[in-house]
Motif scaffolding. Structure first.
Motif, PDB file in Angstrom:
ATOM      1  N   ASN A 577       0.842  -1.204   0.000  1.00 23.66           N
ATOM      2  CA  ASN A 577       0.000   0.000   0.000  1.00 23.66           C
ATOM      3  C   ASN A 577       0.875   1.251   0.000  1.00 23.66           C
ATOM      4  O   ASN A 577       0.587   2.224  -0.711  1.00 23.66           O
ATOM      5  N   SER A 625     -10.428   4.131  -4.173  1.00 26.24           N
ATOM      6  CA  SER A 625      -8.983   4.354  -4.082  1.00 26.24           C
ATOM      7  C   SER A 625      -8.682   5.836  -4.062  1.00 26.24           C
ATOM      8  O   SER A 625      -9.370   6.630  -4.681  1.00 26.24           O
ATOM      9  N   SER A 636      -7.100  -0.105  -6.363  1.00 27.10           N
ATOM     10  CA  SER A 636      -7.176  -1.225  -5.414  1.00 27.10           C
ATOM     11  C   SER A 636      -8.636  -1.535  -5.108  1.00 27.10           C
ATOM     12  O   SER A 636      -9.512  -0.660  -5.197  1.00 27.10           O
TER      13      SER A 636
END
Length: 683
Positions: A577, A625, A636
């Protein structure tokens, strides 16, 4: 000179009694009374003398005056005693025949006693005694008859007063008016009813009517004595007697005041009084008449109260039935009440619709007549068991298939005994819930669960196998000699994409477990956090060789009980991330710190801060996202941070984020060294 008589007094009495009816009555009075009392008791059928005092009452004095009259003449008779005796008998409910029988028995007792003695009466004594006794009987019977007739006439007039069914106050005033018309010495009369700790005047006629009607009189000495004794009271001078609390009666100058309690069994309902401004006393006839009026008033008051109670009870019952009907029709349940013979007493519309019959058609019909043989047989067995044992039977499942429509209906039923407040069994009740939709939903849900299992199997096995092949092939291609730069970049993209796909598959499987499987499974054991993180970062470094992924440790003890696979999954999700949102030329730094009972993991990156509107839902699944599509960065599913949060909570820890343009973004995870208790669920 005459010699003194040396004989005793008893001898004189015996000698004087020879032949004298008067002396005979005086000498034998006590024995005559005893014999007469027993004869009366035997005649009336009483086994024990209940009220000897009122039974004997005036008889001793009557025998004495009878002896005086035999000796001195009829003027010695006291008519007041005869009237009082008749009045007493009338008040006790004797009829004329019973009063006559009393005197006949007295005459028989006297004659029997005369026959038993040796010396007969002198000539003419028996005749004089019989004549005096006849006078007593005649006057008593005459007074009794005339008074009885007067009372009956008054009662007839009282009955006329009730023909138009007046209200209570009007009727009471009519009764009192009839009393004043029949008793000329009565100048005022009233009825007071007991309300709390006071008497309230509800009806009044005659003197002082306007002043006393509606007055509230506290329970003074007089009324308290009457309440305690339940006996009448008499006042000779009401205008001056301090016990009289109604001031208007004192101002009117009343003399005689007579009051009696109004009783309903043993309960005092009130007081009725009559007063006279001319007489100091009332005759026995007037008091008897007043008692009759008071009894009628008391009976009417009780009747009015009974009717009021019946009306209130009926109204309450109707309201209760209306509420019950409204409730039965409002509840989404089928409700039925059946009697001890399993006949329908009451059903609501929902149950009537289940039986495909109107509500009215159920009343008085048996269960078999309304539900059909197929359902009635098992239901009857259960209901009879409820009646025999007096216990409820719950969660009974029934079904009925409609072959014509090709459908099946399902019900869940609770059966319970129906009782009165004192526990008497009235019948059996049933509460029926149509669970057909629930059954159909269960079938649909089961299909969805089966589909989920198949999908998870595909994700977990069928997709992972080719994905592992892609990853392995990309790794082999990357190590092949002689690749130009373009080929190397292509192989690098394949390797990164396959790794991202692997993480996505893991996140989707874990998400499915949290939502449908009861949480992410955790298998904790003793491990070293430093070694775990070092290995995980080395694997990520292979996928992202161009980005620095340093690991720093602070403190000496980084050991604890954790699930190693889940720890590396958390670190991988946080680092990936950070790589997606950090500046491309900046490192992603991981720090491990010994914090006593916890080990703290921090993942830090430089770059744009997380938007403030996204922070409250940063760990929610499927959030949007924060990377715009034109930035060229990967979008994502939003599951990575959600899985991080769930895994950390399953370990009993916490995860927080701090993000600003100056400090960058840091995710801080606290890992407790001691695992949570078995069965732990995240808050």
């Amino acid at each position: 000179m005459q010699e003194p008589d040396s004989r005793s007094v008893d001898e004189h009495r015996q000698e004087d009694a020879h032949g004298s009816a008067a002396v005979f009555l005086r000498v034998h009075r006590e024995s005559l009374l005893a014999e007469w009392q027993q004869a009366i008791l035997d005649h009336l059928g009483w086994k024990t003398p209940r009220h000897t005092s009122w039974l004997i009452d005036h008889l001793p004095e009557l025998l004495s005056t009878l002896a005086d009259a035999v000796e001195s003449g009829p003027e010695a008779l006291d008519q007041r005693l005869e009237v009082a005796h008749a009045a007493a008998r009338m008040e006790e409910g004797f009829d004329l025949g019973e009063v006559g029988q009393e005197y006949a028995l007295l005459r028989r007792c006297i004659l029997r006693r005369l026959e038993a003695q040796e010396t007969p009466l002198r000539k003419g004594e028996l005749t004089r005694m019989e004549e005096m006794l006849d006078r007593v009987v005649t006057r008593t019977m005459t007074f009794f008859w005339e008074t009885k007739q007067r009372i009956l006439q008054t009662l007839d007039r009282l009955a006329e007063a009730t023909l138009d069914d007046p209200d209570m106050e009007t009727l009471l005033e009519r009764l009192l008016t009839r009393l004043m018309e029949a008793a000329l010495t009565v100048d005022t009369a009233a009825v007071l009813l007991l309300e709390g700790d006071a008497l309230v005047v509800h009806a009044a006629v005659g003197l002082g009517t306007d002043q006393v009607k509606g007055a509230r009189v506290p329970l003074g000495q007089l009324t308290r004595e009457m309440v305690a004794t339940r006996k009448p009271f008499f006042i000779r001078s009401a205008a001056t007697d301090p016990r009289v609390l109604l001031e208007p009666l004192r101002r009117e100058g009343l003399r005689a005041l007579y009051g009696i309690p109004l009783m309903d069994g043993e309960r005092l309902r009130g007081v009725a009084y009559m007063g006279s401004r001319t007489a100091f006393t009332f005759s026995d006839a007037d008091t008897l008449l007043f008692h009759a009026v008071a009894q009628r008033a008391s009976a009417h008051i009780s009747q009015v109260e009974l009717h009021a109670r019946e009306h209130a009870a009926r109204q309450q019952a109707e309201e209760s039935l209306a509420l019950l009907d409204s409730f039965l029709e409002a509840v989404p349940l089928g409700i039925a009440f059946l009697d001890l013979e399993l006949r329908h007493v009451r059903v609501n519309g929902t149950l009537a619709a289940i039986n495909h019959q109107p509500v009215e058609a159920h009343r008085g019909r048996t269960l078999r007549e309304m539900a059909g043989d197929s359902l009635a047989e098992p239901i009857e067995r259960i209901m009879r068991r409820v009646l025999e044992r007096g216990e409820s039977v719950q969660d009974v499942f029934l079904e009925r298939t409609d072959a014509a429509r090709g459908s099946t209906t399902y019900w869940q039923v609770d059966y319970f005994p129906v009782r009165t407040q004192d526990g008497a069994l009235l019948g059996v009740g049933a509460a029926v819930v149509d669970i057909s939709d629930h059954k159909h939903a269960e079938a649909t849900l089961q299909q969805a669960l089966d589909f989920r299992e198949e999908l998870l199997a595909i994700l977990g096995h069928d997709l992972r196998n080719p994905l592992h092949a892609v990853t392995a092939s990309a790794f082999m291609l990357g190590r092949a000699p002689g690749l130009d730069d373009a080929s190397k970049r292509a192989v690098d993209r394949i390797r990164k994409s396959s790794a991202r796909m692997g993480r996505m598959i893991n996140d989707i499987l874990d998400f499915a477990r949290t939502r449908l499987g009861g949480g992410i499974p955790v298998n904790a054991r003793h491990v070293n956090m430093d070694e775990l993180c070092q290995g995980a970062l080395e694997e990520l470094q292979v996928t992202y060789p161009e980005r620095p992924l340093p690991l720093k440790t602070r403190g000496g003890n980084l050991e604890g009980h954790w699930d190693p696979d889940r720890v590396t999954q958390v670190l991988g999700n946080l680092v990936v991330n950070a790589l997606q949102h950090a500046r491309s030329d900046s490192p992603v730094c991981t720090t491990l710190t010994d914090a006593g009972a916890d080990v703290v993991m921090c993942v830090h990156n430089e770059g744009d801060p997380i938007p403030e509107d996204l922070l409250p839902r940063l760990f929610d699944p499927f959030k949007a996202s924060r990377a715009p599509e034109e930035s060229g960065k990967h979008r994502s599913l939003g599951l990575g941070l959600y899985i991080v949060h769930e895994i950390v909570q399953m370990h009993g820890g916490s995860v927080q984020v701090d993000s600003s343009a100056e400090r960058g973004t840091t995710f801080t995870v606290r890992w407790p060294r001691v695992p949570p208790a078995p069965g732990h669920r995240p808050a």
